[in-house]
Motif scaffolding. Structure first.
Motif, PDB file in Angstrom:
ATOM      1  N   PHE A  46       0.839  -1.200   0.000  1.00  0.00           N
ATOM      2  CA  PHE A  46       0.000   0.000   0.000  1.00  0.00           C
ATOM      3  C   PHE A  46       0.871   1.246   0.000  1.00  0.00           C
ATOM      4  O   PHE A  46       0.555   2.243  -0.638  1.00  0.00           O
ATOM      5  CB  PHE A  46      -0.920   0.018   1.214  1.00  0.00           C
ATOM      6  CG  PHE A  46      -2.065  -0.948   1.101  1.00  0.00           C
ATOM      7  CD1 PHE A  46      -2.994  -0.820   0.072  1.00  0.00           C
ATOM      8  CD2 PHE A  46      -2.222  -1.980   1.999  1.00  0.00           C
ATOM      9  CE1 PHE A  46      -4.047  -1.690  -0.043  1.00  0.00           C
ATOM     10  CE2 PHE A  46      -3.269  -2.867   1.891  1.00  0.00           C
ATOM     11  CZ  PHE A  46      -4.189  -2.717   0.864  1.00  0.00           C
ATOM     12  N   ASP A  51      -1.752  -0.974  -4.637  1.00  0.00           N
ATOM     13  CA  ASP A  51      -2.921  -1.383  -3.854  1.00  0.00           C
ATOM     14  C   ASP A  51      -3.344  -2.812  -4.163  1.00  0.00           C
ATOM     15  O   ASP A  51      -3.628  -3.606  -3.279  1.00  0.00           O
ATOM     16  CB  ASP A  51      -4.103  -0.458  -4.165  1.00  0.00           C
ATOM     17  CG  ASP A  51      -3.829   0.948  -3.712  1.00  0.00           C
ATOM     18  OD1 ASP A  51      -2.780   1.141  -3.080  1.00  0.00           O
ATOM     19  OD2 ASP A  51      -4.654   1.819  -3.989  1.00  0.00           O
ATOM     20  N   PHE A  52      -3.375  -3.106  -5.463  1.00  0.00           N
ATOM     21  CA  PHE A  52      -3.891  -4.411  -5.882  1.00  0.00           C
ATOM     22  C   PHE A  52      -3.054  -5.540  -5.289  1.00  0.00           C
ATOM     23  O   PHE A  52      -3.580  -6.485  -4.702  1.00  0.00           O
ATOM     24  CB  PHE A  52      -3.894  -4.488  -7.403  1.00  0.00           C
ATOM     25  CG  PHE A  52      -4.477  -5.750  -7.933  1.00  0.00           C
ATOM     26  CD1 PHE A  52      -5.838  -5.959  -7.903  1.00  0.00           C
ATOM     27  CD2 PHE A  52      -3.671  -6.738  -8.468  1.00  0.00           C
ATOM     28  CE1 PHE A  52      -6.384  -7.116  -8.380  1.00  0.00           C
ATOM     29  CE2 PHE A  52      -4.210  -7.909  -8.952  1.00  0.00           C
ATOM     30  CZ  PHE A  52      -5.574  -8.095  -8.907  1.00  0.00           C
ATOM     31  N   VAL A  55      -3.690  -5.994  -1.572  1.00  0.00           N
ATOM     32  CA  VAL A  55      -4.896  -6.736  -1.227  1.00  0.00           C
ATOM     33  C   VAL A  55      -4.748  -8.209  -1.568  1.00  0.00           C
ATOM     34  O   VAL A  55      -5.201  -9.086  -0.820  1.00  0.00           O
ATOM     35  CB  VAL A  55      -6.114  -6.107  -1.930  1.00  0.00           C
ATOM     36  CG1 VAL A  55      -7.315  -6.982  -1.759  1.00  0.00           C
ATOM     37  CG2 VAL A  55      -6.389  -4.760  -1.354  1.00  0.00           C
ATOM     38  N   LEU A  58      -2.920  -9.804   1.096  1.00  0.00           N
ATOM     39  CA  LEU A  58      -3.811  -9.995   2.241  1.00  0.00           C
ATOM     40  C   LEU A  58      -4.662 -11.252   2.047  1.00  0.00           C
ATOM     41  O   LEU A  58      -4.670 -12.161   2.886  1.00  0.00           O
ATOM     42  CB  LEU A  58      -4.705  -8.756   2.364  1.00  0.00           C
ATOM     43  CG  LEU A  58      -5.473  -8.571   3.650  1.00  0.00           C
ATOM     44  CD1 LEU A  58      -4.492  -8.247   4.745  1.00  0.00           C
ATOM     45  CD2 LEU A  58      -6.461  -7.423   3.498  1.00  0.00           C
ATOM     46  N   ILE A  59      -5.372 -11.302   0.897  1.00  0.00           N
ATOM     47  CA  ILE A  59      -6.326 -12.396   0.684  1.00  0.00           C
ATOM     48  C   ILE A  59      -5.609 -13.737   0.626  1.00  0.00           C
ATOM     49  O   ILE A  59      -5.981 -14.702   1.304  1.00  0.00           O
ATOM     50  CB  ILE A  59      -7.133 -12.153  -0.611  1.00  0.00           C
ATOM     51  CG1 ILE A  59      -8.036 -10.938  -0.422  1.00  0.00           C
ATOM     52  CG2 ILE A  59      -7.941 -13.376  -0.971  1.00  0.00           C
ATOM     53  CD1 ILE A  59      -8.827 -10.569  -1.621  1.00  0.00           C
ATOM     54  N   TYR A  61      -2.511 -14.682   1.634  1.00  0.00           N
ATOM     55  CA  TYR A  61      -1.800 -15.201   2.800  1.00  0.00           C
ATOM     56  C   TYR A  61      -2.708 -15.426   3.995  1.00  0.00           C
ATOM     57  O   TYR A  61      -2.452 -16.313   4.805  1.00  0.00           O
ATOM     58  CB  TYR A  61      -0.611 -14.303   3.137  1.00  0.00           C
ATOM     59  CG  TYR A  61       0.539 -14.633   2.241  1.00  0.00           C
ATOM     60  CD1 TYR A  61       1.284 -15.783   2.480  1.00  0.00           C
ATOM     61  CD2 TYR A  61       0.817 -13.882   1.126  1.00  0.00           C
ATOM     62  CE1 TYR A  61       2.298 -16.136   1.637  1.00  0.00           C
ATOM     63  CE2 TYR A  61       1.837 -14.228   0.270  1.00  0.00           C
ATOM     64  CZ  TYR A  61       2.583 -15.353   0.526  1.00  0.00           C
ATOM     65  OH  TYR A  61       3.577 -15.714  -0.303  1.00  0.00           O
ATOM     66  N   THR A 127      -4.836   1.896 -14.180  1.00  0.00           N
ATOM     67  CA  THR A 127      -5.052   1.678 -12.759  1.00  0.00           C
ATOM     68  C   THR A 127      -4.235   0.473 -12.335  1.00  0.00           C
ATOM     69  O   THR A 127      -3.668  -0.247 -13.178  1.00  0.00           O
ATOM     70  CB  THR A 127      -6.528   1.425 -12.448  1.00  0.00           C
ATOM     71  OG1 THR A 127      -6.943   0.289 -13.185  1.00  0.00           O
ATOM     72  CG2 THR A 127      -7.381   2.625 -12.780  1.00  0.00           C
ATOM     73  N   ASN A 128      -4.189   0.276 -11.070  1.00  0.00           N
ATOM     74  CA  ASN A 128      -3.332  -0.763 -10.507  1.00  0.00           C
ATOM     75  C   ASN A 128      -3.569  -2.159 -11.070  1.00  0.00           C
ATOM     76  O   ASN A 128      -2.650  -2.812 -11.557  1.00  0.00           O
ATOM     77  CB  ASN A 128      -3.565  -0.751  -9.004  1.00  0.00           C
ATOM     78  CG  ASN A 128      -2.278  -0.778  -8.275  1.00  0.00           C
ATOM     79  OD1 ASN A 128      -1.510  -1.693  -8.498  1.00  0.00           O
ATOM     80  ND2 ASN A 128      -2.025   0.212  -7.445  1.00  0.00           N
ATOM     81  N   PRO A 129      -4.833  -2.665 -11.022  1.00  0.00           N
ATOM     82  CA  PRO A 129      -5.077  -4.012 -11.531  1.00  0.00           C
ATOM     83  C   PRO A 129      -4.740  -4.131 -12.999  1.00  0.00           C
ATOM     84  O   PRO A 129      -4.208  -5.161 -13.437  1.00  0.00           O
ATOM     85  CB  PRO A 129      -6.574  -4.200 -11.309  1.00  0.00           C
ATOM     86  CG  PRO A 129      -6.982  -3.177 -10.339  1.00  0.00           C
ATOM     87  CD  PRO A 129      -6.047  -2.045 -10.480  1.00  0.00           C
TER      88      PRO A 129
ATOM     89  N   ASN B 123      -8.842   2.211  -5.442  1.00  0.00           N
ATOM     90  CA  ASN B 123      -9.433   1.705  -6.672  1.00  0.00           C
ATOM     91  C   ASN B 123      -9.598   0.189  -6.674  1.00  0.00           C
ATOM     92  O   ASN B 123      -9.864  -0.408  -7.701  1.00  0.00           O
ATOM     93  CB  ASN B 123      -8.637   2.183  -7.893  1.00  0.00           C
ATOM     94  CG  ASN B 123      -7.186   1.791  -7.780  1.00  0.00           C
ATOM     95  OD1 ASN B 123      -6.845   0.917  -6.988  1.00  0.00           O
ATOM     96  ND2 ASN B 123      -6.327   2.437  -8.534  1.00  0.00           N
ATOM     97  N   ILE B 124      -9.414  -0.436  -5.517  1.00  0.00           N
ATOM     98  CA  ILE B 124      -9.634  -1.875  -5.461  1.00  0.00           C
ATOM     99  C   ILE B 124     -10.610  -2.153  -4.328  1.00  0.00           C
ATOM    100  O   ILE B 124     -10.537  -3.165  -3.646  1.00  0.00           O
ATOM    101  CB  ILE B 124      -8.322  -2.634  -5.229  1.00  0.00           C
ATOM    102  CG1 ILE B 124      -7.431  -1.834  -4.300  1.00  0.00           C
ATOM    103  CG2 ILE B 124      -7.617  -2.935  -6.499  1.00  0.00           C
ATOM    104  CD1 ILE B 124      -7.087  -2.510  -3.062  1.00  0.00           C
ATOM    105  N   GLY B 131     -11.162  -8.845   1.461  1.00  0.00           N
ATOM    106  CA  GLY B 131      -9.919  -9.267   2.106  1.00  0.00           C
ATOM    107  C   GLY B 131      -9.945  -9.039   3.605  1.00  0.00           C
ATOM    108  O   GLY B 131      -9.606  -9.926   4.403  1.00  0.00           O
TER     109      GLY B 131
END
Lengths: 184, 336, 211
Positions: A46, A51-52, A55, A58-59, A61, A127-129, B123-124, B131
């Motif tokens: 972050f 950001d992507f 997250v 996070l998801i 791990y 964007t990030n993704p 943006n996510i 999460g």
């Protein structure tokens, strides 16, 4: 300013948590600090604006360490301290030091910041993704697909190993039959 | 400080104060609705219509003796409820609750502040919410493992199983709308459905909607899937040894998660906070969220629990294939 | 009191609807295509929604059609059967207001848990007078023999079933059980053990003999 404070804060937290994960004799402490260390690492992503990836970290791990918990639950009494059996301290020492040295050598490049450059620099248009997708599906398409096939193989292997008797439900088998099987 | 910062702080206060109050109020609503569906009266005696029952319960929880079992891992035992409550509210950071508005200049101090619709418009958004909600399941897991109680262990084993399975379904079911909208931001989801009731994603993605609801019920461990605290089988599961305020924190977390799931369902599938004809957006949004919240209580009154093996069967043999097929079809349609 | 009438109403409704039918569920396929078809059928026939419908209908009934089933107990009480054996009452003669007990001691004799204790003496008119009469409610099993054996219908069972107090002895003195003299007109005769409950006709049809 804020970024630097946050970076050092997260660094101290991560290192501390992973140290607990390595040195703690209690399985519950070790796994909890591992999980929270993984969550804290998401903070670094972050911080650098990914950001992507943060997250995803996070998801992925959170789920992965939870599977680890399941094993911990099955194998250990989590409320008691664990007595580890170390047969050869020498070997552990040699392997550990070698691994540490290798890791240090690998990351030596970071000492010279000019040597680091982004092979696919971020652009403000995406964007990030989208940026992650672009990297994965152009430059790194082959490793990505290979990894996907590997995971598929692992999944099929898991199902085959675990699912030998999946066509009979344990609830449908009568108790007497189950007991007979136990005696065998 | 500029107008947006003040507005964001106001928004944070709104979420922390009002939503946590609503989460507490949810317990009252649940008891009332369940009572009416069983032709009972529910809480009646504390305040008008029993409205002050939550205050009475709160006082009871605050003053109750806080018991930590002798063999429990005390640190983890006290950490677990905090995880549940905290993650439930962290997830709300990315939730849009109402349209962005400006506080009129006539008010002192906070006048002119712009209150954004989300605290952090990352943006996510939706991935972040899912999460953090997933991380929230560490609460029950750690609680069950730390209390050295066999019911707790079974409860946390079920948490691990349930979470690992239904996380897949939630992710996959939300993936199809994400592909249609082309963004992960909750604001973009809302804006994509601005064109009246026909543009709601529920019409394009009915299967994804149903799958998301089912998985949402499982993730918030609501009744058809509340294996974590099946009274008849495992006493109270991970909650067995908890009492007082710690127990209350689990409760607040659970209800906050219910609100979160309701809001996601309203924003992603049912048009968000867009105005509809002459009805203003925020009112409609509250109605939608209330409906989804009510649906959770309604299902609890109507349906029995499922067995753990039935739940796994449902997840891996029905919901996941359906979700994958749905994504495949959506992908083909989007490509064409 | 509306709910009490409603209570009786549901009794009659239940009586009319007593025709149980065994549903023919057929065989449950476990594997393969038949199982798959069954799953699809059950999912698409929206059976789950019927359950939701029933609970919602009940909620509407309860909220708007006055079919709430709750009795707000300490404030409202359901009528109890005349046969019910709760705390004893000592009745008075309607004409003179004198208590009916003649001090014969039969209740003391027949009491199987030895909880009745009485002392009598001759008063100035050479009539038997009860000087002491207590029932130990810590021992009493409410069998009803005392009321059955009483030749004067003096000791009977009343309807006072809320017997929570600091000491059970609080219920047990003769003066406490005796009908207050100012409430003599409200004193009701004990219908007795053979008496039938008010809704006996409805209940009798529910016994298995009816089938």
């Amino acid at each position: 300013m804020f970024e630097q404070i946050a970076f050092y804060f997260f660094s101290v937290l991560t290192i501390g948590l992973f140290l607990v994960a390595v040195f703690s004799k209690n399985v519950l402490y070790a796994m909890t600090s591992l999980a929270s260390g993984m969550v804290v690492i998401a903070g670094f992503f972050f911080l650098v604006g990914a950001d992507f990836l943060g997250v995803v970290q996070l998801i992925v791990y959170v789920g992965a360490v939870m599977a680890l918990y399941a094993f911990g639950m099955m194998f250990f009494n989590v409320t008691k301290n664990l007595k580890e059996k170390t047969t050869s301290t020498g070997w552990v020492l040699i392997v550990g030091v070698t691994a540490a040295l290798l890791m240090t050598l690998m990351f030596l490049g970071a000492i010279n910041p000019d040597a680091i450059y982004a092979s696919l620099p971020m652009s403000d248009k995406m964007t990030n993704p989208e940026a992650v997708g672009m990297a994965l599906f152009t430059k790194y398409l082959v490793p990505f697909e290979v990894a996907a096939v590997m995971l598929l193989i692992a999944m099929i292997g898991g199902i085959v190993l675990a699912g030998k008797k999946m066509d009979t439900s344990l609830t449908d088998i009568k108790d007497e039959v189950l007991q007979l099987k136990d005696e065998e | 400080m500029d107008a947006l910062t003040i507005g964001t702080i106001i928004k944070i206060l709104i979420i922390l104060a009002i939503v946590s109050a609503i989460a507490g109020f949810g317990t009252y609503i649940e008891r009332k609705v369940l009572a009416f569906m069983q032709r009972r009266l529910g809480p009646m005696h504390v305040g008008p219509f029993g409205l002050l029952q939550i205050a009475a319960d709160g006082i009871k929880l605050f003053t109750k003796e806080d018991i930590i079992p002798q063999n429990a891992n005390k640190f983890i035992f006290s950490l677990a409820p905090v995880i549940t409550a905290a993650t439930a509210f962290i997830a709300m950071a990315a939730l849009p609750l109402f349209p962005t508005f400006t506080i009129p200049k006539s008010l002192p101090v906070i006048g002119g502040a712009i209150v954004p619709s989300t605290v952090a418009d990352i943006n996510i958004g939706i991935l972040f919410i899912l999460g953090t909600m997933a991380a929230g399941l560490y609460g029950p897991l750690l609680a069950g493992m730390a209390q050295s109680n066999k019911w707790g262990i079974i409860g946390s084993a079920r948490t691990a199983v349930q979470f690992l399975s239904y996380e897949v379904v939630t992710g996959l079911s939300v993936l199809a709308p994400i592909m249609l909208v082309g963004s992960l931001s909750m604001i973009d989801f809302n804006d994509a459905q601005a064109g009246g009731i026909t543009s709601w994603l529920i019409w394009q993605q009915p299967i994804a909607f149903v799958l998301f609801l089912i998985a949402g019920f499982a993730e918030t461990n609501r009744t058809p899937f509340d294996l974590l605290e099946h009274e008849a089988e495992i006493v109270s599961g991970y909650l067995t040894e908890y009492s007082g305020l710690r127990w209350g924190m689990f409760f607040i977390g659970e209800y906050a998660n219910m609100i979160t799931i309701s809001i996601i369902a309203a924003v992603v599938f049912c048009g968000g906070y867009n105005d509809l004809a002459f009805i203003s957006g925020w009112f409609l949004f509250v109605l939608k969220v209330v409906f989804f919240f009510f649906l959770m209580l309604w299902a609890r009154a109507a349906w029995p629990h499922v067995r753990p093996d039935q739940m796994m069967w449902l997840c891996w043999k029905v919901l996941m294939p359906l979700a994958v097929i749905n994504i495949l079809i959506t992908g083909i349609v989007v490509m064409l | 009191m509306a709910h009490i009438e409603e209570h009786k109403e549901t009794h009659t409704v239940q009586k009319e609807k007593q025709n149980y039918v065994m549903l023919d569920l057929g065989k449950t396929p476990k594997f393969g295509m038949p199982a798959f078809i069954q799953v699809v059928k059950r999912s698409l026939s929206l059976e789950l929604l019927k359950g939701l419908g029933v609970t919602f209908r009940e909620m509407i009934n309860a909220l708007f059609k006055g079919k709430m089933h709750t009795t707000k107990y300490p404030f409202e009480k359901l009528p109890i059967s005349p046969r019910y054996r709760a705390i004893h009452e000592m009745l008075r003669l309607l004409e003179s207001g004198h208590y009916r007990c003649i001090g014969c001691g039969l209740c003391e004799k027949i009491c199987i848990s030895n909880c009745i204790a009485m002392e009598t003496r001759y008063d100035e008119n050479q009539r038997k007078e009860v000087s002491q009469y207590t029932i130990n409610f810590g021992r009493c099993i409410f069998c009803g023999y005392c009321a059955e054996v009483c030749p004067e219908l003096a000791i009977v069972h009343g309807g006072r079933y809320e017997n929570a107090s600091e000491q059970r002895a609080g219920f047990s003195l003769f003066e406490d059980m005796l009908t207050p003299i100012d409430k003599l007109k409200e004193q009701k005769e004990f219908a007795g053990f053979g008496s039938i409950s008010p809704n006996a006709d409805e209940n009798i049809k529910k016994t298995p003999l009816a089938y």
